[in-house]
Each structure stands twice: as C-alpha cells, then as structure tokens.
Design a protein around this motif. Structure first.
Motif, PDB file in Angstrom:
ATOM      1  N   ASP A  12     -23.768  41.677 -19.479  1.00  0.00           N
ATOM      2  CA  ASP A  12     -24.315  40.559 -18.727  1.00  0.00           C
ATOM      3  C   ASP A  12     -23.373  39.364 -18.845  1.00  0.00           C
ATOM      4  O   ASP A  12     -22.377  39.387 -19.580  1.00  0.00           O
ATOM      5  CB  ASP A  12     -25.728  40.197 -19.181  1.00  0.00           C
ATOM      6  N   THR A  74     -28.191  43.110 -26.049  1.00  0.00           N
ATOM      7  CA  THR A  74     -29.207  43.671 -25.169  1.00  0.00           C
ATOM      8  C   THR A  74     -30.577  43.102 -25.534  1.00  0.00           C
ATOM      9  O   THR A  74     -30.727  42.435 -26.564  1.00  0.00           O
ATOM     10  CB  THR A  74     -29.242  45.203 -25.313  1.00  0.00           C
ATOM     11  N   PRO A  75     -31.623  43.356 -24.726  1.00  0.00           N
ATOM     12  CA  PRO A  75     -32.976  42.937 -25.112  1.00  0.00           C
ATOM     13  C   PRO A  75     -33.371  43.503 -26.465  1.00  0.00           C
ATOM     14  O   PRO A  75     -32.926  44.591 -26.863  1.00  0.00           O
ATOM     15  CB  PRO A  75     -33.847  43.497 -23.985  1.00  0.00           C
ATOM     16  N   SER A  76     -34.228  42.778 -27.185  1.00  0.00           N
ATOM     17  CA  SER A  76     -34.580  43.168 -28.553  1.00  0.00           C
ATOM     18  C   SER A  76     -35.259  44.531 -28.619  1.00  0.00           C
ATOM     19  O   SER A  76     -35.231  45.192 -29.663  1.00  0.00           O
ATOM     20  CB  SER A  76     -35.486  42.110 -29.189  1.00  0.00           C
ATOM     21  N   SER A  77     -35.849  44.996 -27.531  1.00  0.00           N
ATOM     22  CA  SER A  77     -36.523  46.294 -27.534  1.00  0.00           C
ATOM     23  C   SER A  77     -35.565  47.453 -27.783  1.00  0.00           C
ATOM     24  O   SER A  77     -35.996  48.545 -28.182  1.00  0.00           O
ATOM     25  CB  SER A  77     -37.248  46.515 -26.199  1.00  0.00           C
ATOM     26  N   THR A  78     -34.260  47.247 -27.566  1.00  0.00           N
ATOM     27  CA  THR A  78     -33.273  48.310 -27.780  1.00  0.00           C
ATOM     28  C   THR A  78     -32.450  48.114 -29.049  1.00  0.00           C
ATOM     29  O   THR A  78     -31.618  48.960 -29.377  1.00  0.00           O
ATOM     30  CB  THR A  78     -32.315  48.399 -26.579  1.00  0.00           C
ATOM     31  N   HIS A  79     -32.656  47.027 -29.755  1.00  0.00           N
ATOM     32  CA  HIS A  79     -31.816  46.728 -30.922  1.00  0.00           C
ATOM     33  C   HIS A  79     -31.905  47.804 -31.993  1.00  0.00           C
ATOM     34  O   HIS A  79     -30.885  48.214 -32.563  1.00  0.00           O
ATOM     35  CB  HIS A  79     -32.188  45.371 -31.514  1.00  0.00           C
ATOM     36  N   ALA A 101     -37.765  44.162 -31.839  1.00  0.00           N
ATOM     37  CA  ALA A 101     -38.956  43.790 -31.079  1.00  0.00           C
ATOM     38  C   ALA A 101     -40.189  43.671 -31.956  1.00  0.00           C
ATOM     39  O   ALA A 101     -41.201  43.126 -31.534  1.00  0.00           O
ATOM     40  CB  ALA A 101     -39.206  44.811 -29.968  1.00  0.00           C
ATOM     41  N   TYR A 165     -38.996  34.481 -26.670  1.00  0.00           N
ATOM     42  CA  TYR A 165     -38.110  35.224 -27.557  1.00  0.00           C
ATOM     43  C   TYR A 165     -36.676  34.700 -27.541  1.00  0.00           C
ATOM     44  O   TYR A 165     -35.852  35.118 -28.349  1.00  0.00           O
ATOM     45  CB  TYR A 165     -38.139  36.714 -27.203  1.00  0.00           C
ATOM     46  N   ASP A 166     -36.362  33.762 -26.635  1.00  0.00           N
ATOM     47  CA  ASP A 166     -35.047  33.128 -26.649  1.00  0.00           C
ATOM     48  C   ASP A 166     -35.021  31.927 -27.594  1.00  0.00           C
ATOM     49  O   ASP A 166     -33.958  31.568 -28.113  1.00  0.00           O
ATOM     50  CB  ASP A 166     -34.665  32.667 -25.239  1.00  0.00           C
TER      51      ASP A 166
END
Length: 302
Positions: A12, A74-79, A101, A165-166
C-alpha cells in the motif's frame, strides 16, 4: 556489518513511503523483495522501488534466500499468521500496530517467538521519539506522585481516513510506557447519530487512575488530541499525534516545551530495530511489551 535485507508483505502507499524514506535509508538496511496478493500490483510496486524480486505468495517471499527479515504492514487480522510464518522460517519480523487482532493472537506470537528464539518487533514508534522521552523526563522531575491521567481524542474520519485501531494502540502504549501496565479497565462503546464514541476508565500498576474518551466522527466535530496528567506537584499536558508544545504547570507557573520531530517519525524506531538485529543495540518494541495494549483494547471493546 550485517546488512538487514527486508522482504515486505503488503503493497500500500504508506508501506511504499516507509520503504523509500526509512527502510532504505537506515544504515545497514535495504528492501530487497515485496509481496502482494495481486502479482501485477506487486510487480508495479517493485518497479517503483527499483526491485527485481516480487511475489504474490507470502511464503515464497519468506523463503527467498536474499530476505533475512520481514516487514508486515498489513491489517492486524493477518499479523499472527505472517509473524508465525516468518519466525518458523528463522527470520525476524516487524509488524505494524497493534501486534495482532486479539490478545490471544498476541500470546500465540509470543509463544512462537520464545520457542524459536526469533524476535517479533512492533512499530510502536512513538516510544522512540524525543518528544515522549522529554515527556517522561518532565513527569519524573516535576509532577511528584501521579494521581490521574485523562486522555481525549476526537478525529474527523473523512479528513484523516483512520479509525480506532489506528489511534488507540499508540495512545495506550505510550500511557503504559510512561505509567506502567494497566491492570484494571472497563470500557463502553456506542454508535449514535453517525458518531462512534468509546469511553474507558483504567488503573495502572503504580496506583494512578485514568480515563479516556474517543470520538470518531464526520466533519462536524473539532479535532481533539490531549493527555492531561495531574500529580501531587504539578500538571502536564501533551498530545500523542499532534506534537503540540508540552505544557508544564507547577507552583512556579506555566512553561511550554517544544520538541522538534525527526525527518520521519518512524526513523528512530526502525534504526533501533536494525541495530538490534545487527547486535549493536536492544530495541524494546518487541511483541511481549506490545501485548498489554491488546489486553486493554479487548476489554475496552468487549
């Protein structure tokens, strides 16, 4: 000197700027490969960074022999998934905030890091900024015993483009760096008339009490970013995101302390990460120290 060769998972615009302005400019650091689920986008992204290595599969990037560290914006769901994949491959990993997440995912990351001996860093970069180092000094020198901490944040979502979440993780991390781990917390959230409102009260391990309120709106409320700390000998007011002059109030009067920002806010932290991986320094922004933030967030948001 060991060169840290980053493979970046996620393509991104903020990640591209970080690669160009920070990861490629820290001494002993360079970006060598990128990954995106779209191969054409990964190729375009690599072209912008003048790279020849790009992938549409995260495991292929992690297995690339040129890559010896992994950055995950990446978004926290993939960390948790990407962090565990990297550590099992023996490669240090750095993820954006928050660590994961959920608190349970943080525990999983910490377990794998301990088992493999491979570190996972988290980009709580504000810990490393001179502004907050000065805040910590002023608290210790002038406020006496800390009694109460009040935190407010109001964000125009349309203008900023961020969300809870930011912002919330960075604020909670700084509070726990300054005042110790939060041991008790109660939170409430509500959506009304187009506004997302969150409030919480908490207690720190040192005994200080605190409260926070967060409002994420359209364009009809003013922006607000303020932490007010009351101690037995004075009061300190500062911002987390705005870099406002620190305001110190004591019996001697009111003093404002301005602290300049570095050229890029992430530079001090990523320099510390690279130096840690090279064996020159120790970076304290690791997964274990980042986990209490998720514990608090889970309880605030139920």
């Amino acid at each position: 000197m060991k060169i840290i060769k980053w493979g970046v998972i996620g393509c991104d615009e903020p990640a591209a700027r970080l690669c160009q302005e920070v990861l490629s400019r820290v001494p002993g650091s360079e970006v060598v490969a990128v990954m995106c689920r779209s191969l054409s986008r990964a190729q375009e992204y690599a072209g912008r960074l003048l790279l020849s290595r790009y992938y549409d599969d995260a495991q292929e990037l992690i297995d690339d022999t040129e890559v010896n560290a992994v950055y995950v914006p990446t978004p926290s769901s993939t960390h948790a998934t990407f962090a565990v994949m990297s550590m099992l491959a023996g490669k240090p990993v750095c993820v954006t905030t928050p660590l994961a997440a959920s608190y349970d995912d943080c525990v999983r990351i910490n377990r794998v890091s301990e088992q493999t001996g491979v570190p996972c860093f988290v980009t709580y970069y504000k810990r490393h900024l001179p502004y907050f180092q000065r805040v910590k000094e002023l608290l210790a020198q002038h406020l006496g015993q800390i009694l109460n901490i009040q935190l407010r944040l109001g964000v125009d979502m349309k203008a900023d483009g961020g969300g809870l979440y930011d912002f919330l993780p960075h604020q909670l991390d700084i509070l726990q760096v300054l005042f110790g781990v939060i041991t008790h917390v109660h939170g409430f959230s509500e959506r009304c008339a187009g506004l997302d409102a969150v409030s919480a009260c908490f207690k720190f391990e040192g005994g200080a009490l605190g409260s926070g309120s967060w409002t994420f709106s359209g364009d009809h409320l003013p922006a607000d970013d303020c932490v007010e700390v009351t101690g037995t000998a004075g009061k300190l007011v500062f911002s987390v995101f705005g870099n406002m002059p620190i305001q110190l109030t004591t019996p001697r009067g009111v003093e404002e302390v301005a602290v300049p920002l570095p050229s890029h806010e992430m530079m001090p932290m990523m320099r510390a990460v690279v130096e840690d991986l090279q064996g020159f320094n120790i970076c304290n922004s690791r997964s274990v120290s980042a986990t209490p933030v998720n514990w608090v967030i889970d309880r605030i948001l139920n």
